[in-house]
Design a protein around this motif. Structure first.
Motif, PDB file in Angstrom:
ATOM      1  N   TYR A   1      67.583   2.823  21.748  1.00  0.00           N
ATOM      2  CA  TYR A   1      67.839   1.402  21.957  1.00  0.00           C
ATOM      3  C   TYR A   1      66.892   0.582  21.100  1.00  0.00           C
ATOM      4  O   TYR A   1      65.923   1.104  20.560  1.00  0.00           O
ATOM      5  CB  TYR A   1      67.572   1.010  23.426  1.00  0.00           C
ATOM      6  N   PHE A   2      67.167  -0.719  21.027  1.00  0.00           N
ATOM      7  CA  PHE A   2      66.198  -1.689  20.547  1.00  0.00           C
ATOM      8  C   PHE A   2      65.799  -2.552  21.735  1.00  0.00           C
ATOM      9  O   PHE A   2      66.626  -2.815  22.624  1.00  0.00           O
ATOM     10  CB  PHE A   2      66.780  -2.613  19.465  1.00  0.00           C
ATOM     11  N   ARG A   3      64.569  -2.989  21.739  1.00  0.00           N
ATOM     12  CA  ARG A   3      64.150  -3.954  22.755  1.00  0.00           C
ATOM     13  C   ARG A   3      64.899  -5.258  22.499  1.00  0.00           C
ATOM     14  O   ARG A   3      65.184  -5.602  21.348  1.00  0.00           O
ATOM     15  CB  ARG A   3      62.641  -4.165  22.677  1.00  0.00           C
ATOM     16  N   LYS A   4      65.225  -5.962  23.544  1.00  0.00           N
ATOM     17  CA  LYS A   4      66.010  -7.188  23.404  1.00  0.00           C
ATOM     18  C   LYS A   4      65.244  -8.290  22.678  1.00  0.00           C
ATOM     19  O   LYS A   4      65.801  -9.007  21.845  1.00  0.00           O
ATOM     20  CB  LYS A   4      66.457  -7.683  24.781  1.00  0.00           C
ATOM     21  N   GLU A   5      63.947  -8.410  22.958  1.00  0.00           N
ATOM     22  CA  GLU A   5      63.181  -9.528  22.416  1.00  0.00           C
ATOM     23  C   GLU A   5      62.690  -9.314  20.986  1.00  0.00           C
ATOM     24  O   GLU A   5      62.279 -10.254  20.324  1.00  0.00           O
ATOM     25  CB  GLU A   5      62.004  -9.876  23.343  1.00  0.00           C
ATOM     26  N   LYS A   6      62.711  -8.065  20.497  1.00  0.00           N
ATOM     27  CA  LYS A   6      62.309  -7.785  19.111  1.00  0.00           C
ATOM     28  C   LYS A   6      62.889  -6.446  18.691  1.00  0.00           C
ATOM     29  O   LYS A   6      63.173  -5.593  19.518  1.00  0.00           O
ATOM     30  CB  LYS A   6      60.795  -7.818  18.944  1.00  0.00           C
ATOM     31  N   ASN A   7      63.045  -6.258  17.404  1.00  0.00           N
ATOM     32  CA  ASN A   7      63.654  -5.030  16.888  1.00  0.00           C
ATOM     33  C   ASN A   7      62.658  -3.880  16.833  1.00  0.00           C
ATOM     34  O   ASN A   7      62.229  -3.460  15.764  1.00  0.00           O
ATOM     35  CB  ASN A   7      64.267  -5.273  15.503  1.00  0.00           C
ATOM     36  N   LEU A   8      62.301  -3.397  18.000  1.00  0.00           N
ATOM     37  CA  LEU A   8      61.453  -2.214  18.105  1.00  0.00           C
ATOM     38  C   LEU A   8      62.218  -1.170  18.906  1.00  0.00           C
ATOM     39  O   LEU A   8      62.828  -1.480  19.932  1.00  0.00           O
ATOM     40  CB  LEU A   8      60.130  -2.548  18.794  1.00  0.00           C
TER      41      LEU A   8
END
Length: 95
Positions: free
Chosen positions: A42-49
């Motif tokens: 997945y990616f975190r919603k608040e940043k592309n990590l």
């Protein structure tokens, strides 16, 4: 053992380096998925990590597998590895 892996971008990482290695990174991640090492990503919603769920014998095996990713080997990112265990609460609650 399930391991939660949380990506951290390193200070020296440059956008150009991510772009140059993005296809190789995706291919390497796909290979770990096919080997059933990386089970979810997945990616975190608040940043592309990235947030990965791995199924491995231990933390060392997770570190070794993730070390094969180009972003890791080129020192653009690293992962915090968090071993997970099943929730034991139901056993206590429903004896």
């Amino acid at each position: 053992m399930k391991i939660l892996a949380l990506e951290k971008e390193l200070d020296n990482a440059r956008t150009i380096d991510f772009r140059k290695n993005a296809k190789a990174e995706a291919k390497a991640l796909w290979q770990l998925y096919l080997k059933e090492i990386v089970r979810e990503f997945y990616f975190r919603k608040e940043k592309n990590l990235a947030v990965l769920i791995l199924e491995v014998k231990n933390k060392a095996e997770a570190k070794k597998a993730l070390g094969k990713l180009p972003f890791v080997s080129k020192k653009l990112i690293e992962f915090e590895l968090i071993p997970l265990k099943p929730y034991p609460g139901f056993k206590r609650l429903f004896k």
